[in-house]
Design an enzyme around this catalytic site. Structure first.
Site, mmCIF file in Angstrom:
data_model
loop_
_atom_site.group_PDB
_atom_site.id
_atom_site.type_symbol
_atom_site.label_atom_id
_atom_site.label_comp_id
_atom_site.label_asym_id
_atom_site.label_seq_id
_atom_site.Cartn_x
_atom_site.Cartn_y
_atom_site.Cartn_z
ATOM 1 N N ARG A 103 0.822 -1.219 0.000
ATOM 2 C CA ARG A 103 0.000 0.000 0.000
ATOM 3 C C ARG A 103 0.851 1.262 0.000
ATOM 4 O O ARG A 103 0.548 2.234 -0.689
ATOM 5 C CB ARG A 103 -0.923 -0.016 1.226
ATOM 6 C CG ARG A 103 -1.968 -1.112 1.118
ATOM 7 C CD ARG A 103 -2.606 -1.435 2.452
ATOM 8 N NE ARG A 103 -1.659 -2.140 3.334
ATOM 9 C CZ ARG A 103 -2.014 -2.884 4.366
ATOM 10 N NH1 ARG A 103 -3.283 -3.017 4.676
ATOM 11 N NH2 ARG A 103 -1.106 -3.488 5.112
ATOM 12 N N ARG A 117 12.460 -0.762 7.249
ATOM 13 C CA ARG A 117 12.938 -1.213 8.555
ATOM 14 C C ARG A 117 14.441 -1.370 8.492
ATOM 15 O O ARG A 117 14.993 -1.768 7.461
ATOM 16 C CB ARG A 117 12.369 -2.600 8.914
ATOM 17 C CG ARG A 117 11.066 -2.606 9.651
ATOM 18 C CD ARG A 117 11.176 -2.113 11.096
ATOM 19 N NE ARG A 117 9.887 -2.098 11.736
ATOM 20 C CZ ARG A 117 8.973 -1.126 11.630
ATOM 21 N NH1 ARG A 117 9.204 -0.046 10.915
ATOM 22 N NH2 ARG A 117 7.826 -1.208 12.271
ATOM 23 N N GLU A 149 18.726 0.571 15.524
ATOM 24 C CA GLU A 149 18.369 1.940 15.916
ATOM 25 C C GLU A 149 17.823 1.942 17.343
ATOM 26 O O GLU A 149 17.241 0.941 17.764
ATOM 27 C CB GLU A 149 17.352 2.524 14.915
ATOM 28 C CG GLU A 149 16.034 1.779 14.864
ATOM 29 C CD GLU A 149 15.079 2.359 13.810
ATOM 30 O OE1 GLU A 149 15.445 2.437 12.629
ATOM 31 O OE2 GLU A 149 13.958 2.718 14.216
ATOM 32 N N HIS A 208 13.580 7.747 12.132
ATOM 33 C CA HIS A 208 12.374 6.906 12.037
ATOM 34 C C HIS A 208 11.102 7.756 12.211
ATOM 35 O O HIS A 208 10.308 7.523 13.127
ATOM 36 C CB HIS A 208 12.431 5.780 13.083
ATOM 37 C CG HIS A 208 11.548 4.613 12.746
ATOM 38 N ND1 HIS A 208 11.878 3.314 13.060
ATOM 39 C CD2 HIS A 208 10.341 4.554 12.133
ATOM 40 C CE1 HIS A 208 10.894 2.511 12.654
ATOM 41 N NE2 HIS A 208 9.954 3.249 12.088
HETATM 42 C C1 8YV Z 1 5.768 3.581 13.706
HETATM 43 C C2 8YV Z 1 6.553 2.406 11.632
HETATM 44 O O1 8YV Z 1 5.290 4.798 14.108
HETATM 45 O O2 8YV Z 1 4.306 1.851 11.308
HETATM 46 C C3 8YV Z 1 5.460 1.460 11.306
HETATM 47 O O3 8YV Z 1 5.771 0.293 11.040
HETATM 48 O O4 8YV Z 1 7.677 2.145 11.371
HETATM 49 C C4 8YV Z 1 6.195 3.710 12.263
HETATM 50 O O5 8YV Z 1 5.174 4.271 11.512
HETATM 51 C C5 8YV Z 1 6.890 3.161 14.619
HETATM 52 O O6 8YV Z 1 7.338 1.895 14.250
HETATM 53 C C6 8YV Z 1 6.461 3.138 16.078
HETATM 54 O O7 8YV Z 1 5.670 2.053 16.367
#
Ligand code: 8YV
Length: 330
Positions: A156, A239, A268, A286
């Site tokens: 998406r 990621r 991280e 992030h």
């Molecule tokens: C999150 C992210 O805000 O949604 C995800 O997978 O990487 C970010 O949008 C972050 O991981 C905190 O949970």
């Protein structure tokens, strides 16, 4: 008596207020990152946990918190959840997808453009007082418009990134586990499906948007970087761990690729300090989904999932459907 919920990280006051209608809350507004031992201690007697990607939910944790029935992450990515373990312990696991697609796609573009046009590097130079005269060749970068945009992972968010390429007259190529159907391809900026090799070889700008899994570990490593154009930029908003950071640092040092825009890192927030020695990187902590409205929408989704679990309904974003056989939810 209301069931108990741990809010494992600091969160918007309106979310706390909403949750307090349903649960007896233990908060963490000081935003301490709990170790597993601390998390286990705080989860005793709790029905659920509202968390983020920083909470690891695995056999070790779950075997120590028998009261737990639901874990709800404020993220689309859920690589911090061991879903098989959640199912084994009868715990529903939920995420917060969709509401962040457009915001995250905007940010992928922001990183791509800042990286290609050397925005932060130029700003640091200006702030450091180096600007004494205009020069025709200062901070020459790469064009974004009219080039080839490569997208690795066409879910998406990948599709939302691709759609934006229309306005920049870009050719969009992508690689994904499976090919999109023709109408989805045409909606996604007329994206063309290619194999991974072609994606690496032909992209002027390559954006990584695949979810993390063991199979996706170091999907972009030494060998993949070697196949990219020396003029290419690489953007990772997915990621840490999908890109081999040490290999990327070497490639950037040796100018085997031109530049990288990175929002996520291995290990991280203690990322590889080698990145800080490079001028051809744009580094952000992030924040791809971090607009006020989107983070609130994500938190609200996470709340909806918890409330559904509490009320005996199937949570809208349940990740481990097979757990339903182990719960009283129909
Ligand atoms: C999150 C992210 O805000 O949604 C995800 O997978 O990487 C970010 O949008 C972050 O991981 C905190 O949970």
């Amino acid at each position: 008596m209301k069931p108990k919920l741990l809010i494992a990280r600091a969160i918007f006051p309106e979310i706390v207020e909403k949750l307090s209608n349903y649960f007896e809350l233990e908060e963490n507004q000081d935003d301490i990152i709990f170790s597993e031992t601390e998390l286990v201690a705080r989860l005793q007697g709790k029905f659920g946990m509202l968390c983020t990607s920083s909470a690891r939910v695995n056999t070790s944790l779950l075997s120590q918190v028998p009261s737990l029935k639901v874990v709800s992450t404020i993220a689309v990515g859920y690589d911090n959840f061991d879903l098989a373990a959640c199912t084994k312990f009868g715990v529903m696991a939920t995420n917060a997808p969709d509401v962040l697609n457009e915001t995250t796609a905007d940010f992928a573009w922001a990183l791509m453009m800042a990286t290609a046009r050397r925005v932060t590097e130029a700003e640091h130079w200006l702030r450091a007082g180096h600007w004494e005269k205009w020069s025709y060749n200062a901070f020459l970068g790469a064009d974004v418009h009219g080039t080839t945009l490569g997208i690795l992972g066409m879910g998406r968010i990948g599709r939302a990134i691709a759609r934006r390429a229309r306005g920049f007259d870009m050719r969009v190529i992508y690689h994904n586990r499976s090919r999109l159907d023709p109408s989805a391809e045409s909606e996604a900026g007329g994206a063309i499906y290619v194999d991974k090799e072609t994606l690496l070889r032909d992209s002027d700008h390559l954006i990584v948007v695949v979810p993390y899994s063991a199979a996706a570990h170091h999907l972009i490593g030494e060998a993949e970087l070697a196949q990219m154009k020396s003029s290419a930029t690489l953007v990772n908003i997915a990621r840490g761990g999908i890109v081999d950071d040490a290999a990327l640092i070497r490639a950037l040092q040796e100018k085997r690729i031109a530049a990288a825009g990175l929002d996520v890192f291995e290990n991280e927030p203690r990322f590889n300090p080698g990145f800080l020695t490079l001028s051809n990187v744009v580094l952000t902590p992030h924040i791809a989904s971090a607009s006020q409205a989107t983070r609130l929408a994500m938190a609200n989704k996470a709340v909806d999932n918890l409330v559904a679990a509490l009320e005996g309904r199937v949570p809208p974003n349940l990740l481990n459907n097979d757990v339903l056989q182990k719960t009283s939810i129909e």
